[in-house]
Design an enzyme around this catalytic site. Structure first.
Site, PDB file in Angstrom:
ATOM      1  CG  HIS A 185      -2.242   1.338   1.379  1.00 16.17           C
ATOM      2  ND1 HIS A 185      -2.058   1.812  -0.039  1.00 16.17           N
ATOM      3  CD2 HIS A 185      -3.016   0.817   1.730  1.00 16.17           C
ATOM      4  CE1 HIS A 185      -2.610   2.598   0.462  1.00 16.17           C
ATOM      5  NE2 HIS A 185      -3.603   2.158   1.417  1.00 16.17           N
ATOM      6  CG  HIS A 188      -5.408   6.091  -0.294  1.00 20.60           C
ATOM      7  ND1 HIS A 188      -6.058   5.077  -0.902  1.00 20.60           N
ATOM      8  CD2 HIS A 188      -5.064   6.502  -2.057  1.00 20.60           C
ATOM      9  CE1 HIS A 188      -6.173   4.395  -1.918  1.00 20.60           C
ATOM     10  NE2 HIS A 188      -5.969   5.156  -2.989  1.00 20.60           N
ATOM     11  CE1 TYR A 190      -3.532   6.037   6.041  1.00 20.18           C
ATOM     12  CE2 TYR A 190      -4.497   5.359   4.093  1.00 20.18           C
ATOM     13  CZ  TYR A 190      -5.233   5.553   4.677  1.00 20.18           C
ATOM     14  OH  TYR A 190      -6.276   6.249   5.490  1.00 20.18           O
TER      15      TYR A 190
END
Ligand SMILES: Cc1cc2nc3c(=O)[nH]c(=O)nc-3n(C[C@H](O)[C@H](O)[C@H](O)COP(=O)(O)O)c2cc1C
Length: 381
Positions: A185, A188, A190
């Site tokens: 991930h 976004h 993070y």
């Protein structure tokens, strides 16, 4: 899988969608039976970080209905500051991994493929639930997404090594317990994105500065993950221009800037990229119709997954992106797939709404699709 062959449909658009989306595709040797990916979606139904029976059947239902590749909800890697919520699944610990092993087995039994989305929230951490309640938020420069310093701190060399180790260990576990690959991930806002983005990365050492330096930590992390798993175990990297609570900021203003970020990641061992956008049909840079996934594929030569408002009805899309926004039908998506602009299509909310979404689309039954209702985000049906 219950759906393997596109069925004849009276609607030519639906038949065309069924035919094109049913084509298999490979990512580093993994054959995905069709082009439909379930987008990663945090559900908060895993008390103690353990995905249980309800989470298993939630994923297995979608695999049985024909989703080609499931990317799980974000799941925390084994670092004390990786997350903050006890009902979000963890990808470390005996019970947690046993729960995940059962999820993977059930998805395989239903004919699907599945990768966990490995996650560290970095400076997005505000407070923590036990067992890591006292851990600090950490990030490249101790700066939050809104530019404030908050209570977090800049990562030391020891922190960098610990986070890299946690991702590598989670990837090793994913392979050991039967997953088909991993998704990192990096989107976004993070942790990984906090390194990539100049707004949160103000480091003056080798890990900050120009785009290629801001990519260094993530490239080292990808290389460590690549090294930790078998050469034929797919590593997918998700990234985005947009950040949480700030849809307008961008990682890259030009294709050249984007290439400076993506090329080192491809070089480090990313097998496919997942370019997260809110509307797949929006051109990414002036002078070309290519969307972010299209540019990603063109710049890296790697398979690319697109995402963003696929399968949502017009009213909801308008509500999501603002009054008067243009709504794109499925033909445009299919044209782009046919032109090899990207390889796979991730679907989020439409798949929450309707577990049978893929079965209906792959058999040309568009008229059976259910309109989206935001209440779908509150259950695990
Ligand atoms: C309830 C919900 C939870 C989400 N959680 C995650 C997540 O854990 N990781 C992630 O990368 N994206 C997450 N997303 C973003 C989705 O993966 C997807 O990119 C977004 O919903 C746009 O796709 P859609 O228009 O098909 O819904 C989430 C979206 C929703 C609606």
């Amino acid at each position: 899988m219950t759906v393997t062959e596109p069925a004849a449909s009276a609607d030519p658009a639906a038949s065309r969608a069924a035919e094109i989306l049913s084509r298999p595709v490979t990512i580093n040797g993994l054959t995905v039976p069709n082009r439909i990916v379930m987008a990663p979606m945090t559900r908060r139904f895993s008390p103690g970080g353990v995905p249980g029976e309800d989470v298993r059947s939630y994923y297995a239902r979608r695999a049985a209905a024909g989703v080609g590749l499931i990317v799980t909800e974000g799941t925390y890697v084994g670092h004390e500051s990786a997350g903050q919520s006890d009902d979000i699944p963890r990808f470390h610990g005996e019970d947690q991994l046993a729960g995940w092993a059962r999820v993977a087995a059930d998805v395989h039994a239903a004919g699907g493929t599945i990768v966990p989305q490995l996650w560290h929230i970095g400076m997005a951490r505000k407070q923590g639930d036990p067992p890591f309640a006292d851990a600090p938020a950490v990030g490249p420069s101790g700066i939050r997404l809104d530019g404030t310093e908050g209570t977090g701190r800049a990562m030391t060399r020891t922190d960098l090594d610990a986070v890299i180790g946690a991702f590598a260990e989670a990837a090793t576990a994913a392979e050991r317990i039967g997953f088909d690959g991993v998704e990192l991930h990096g989107a976004h806002g993070y942790l990984l994105d906090q390194f990539l983005w100049a707004g949160t990365n103000r480091r003056t050492d080798a890990y900050g500065g120009a785009p290629v330096a801001r990519t260094k930590f993530v490239a080292e992390l990808v290389a460590a993950v690549r090294e930790a798993v078998s050469p034929g175990f797919p590593v997918i990297f998700r990234y985005s221009q947009w950040k949480l609570e700030n849809y307008d900021v961008r990682l890259a203003e030009t294709p050249q800037e984007l290439e400076a970020i993506l090329a080192p990641l491809a070089e480090a061992g990313v097998d496919a990229f997942h370019a997260s956008t809110r509307r797949y049909w929006v051109p990414e840079f002036d002078g070309s119709d290519l969307n972010l996934a299209g540019w990603t594929r063109k710049l890296t030569g790697r398979p690319a997954i697109t995402v963003g408002s696929v399968g949502l009805d017009g009213d909801f899309v308008r509500a999501f992106v603002g009054e008067g926004a243009p709504v794109q039908g499925i033909d445009d998506l299919l044209d782009r797939l046919e032109r090899d602009e990207f390889d796979l299509v991730a679907v989020g909310r439409a798949l929450l709404q309707d577990p049978q979404w893929a079965a209906k689309v792959l058999s040309g039954r568009f008229t059976d699709l259910r309109p989206y209702d935001a209440a779908a985000t509150r259950t695990l049906s």
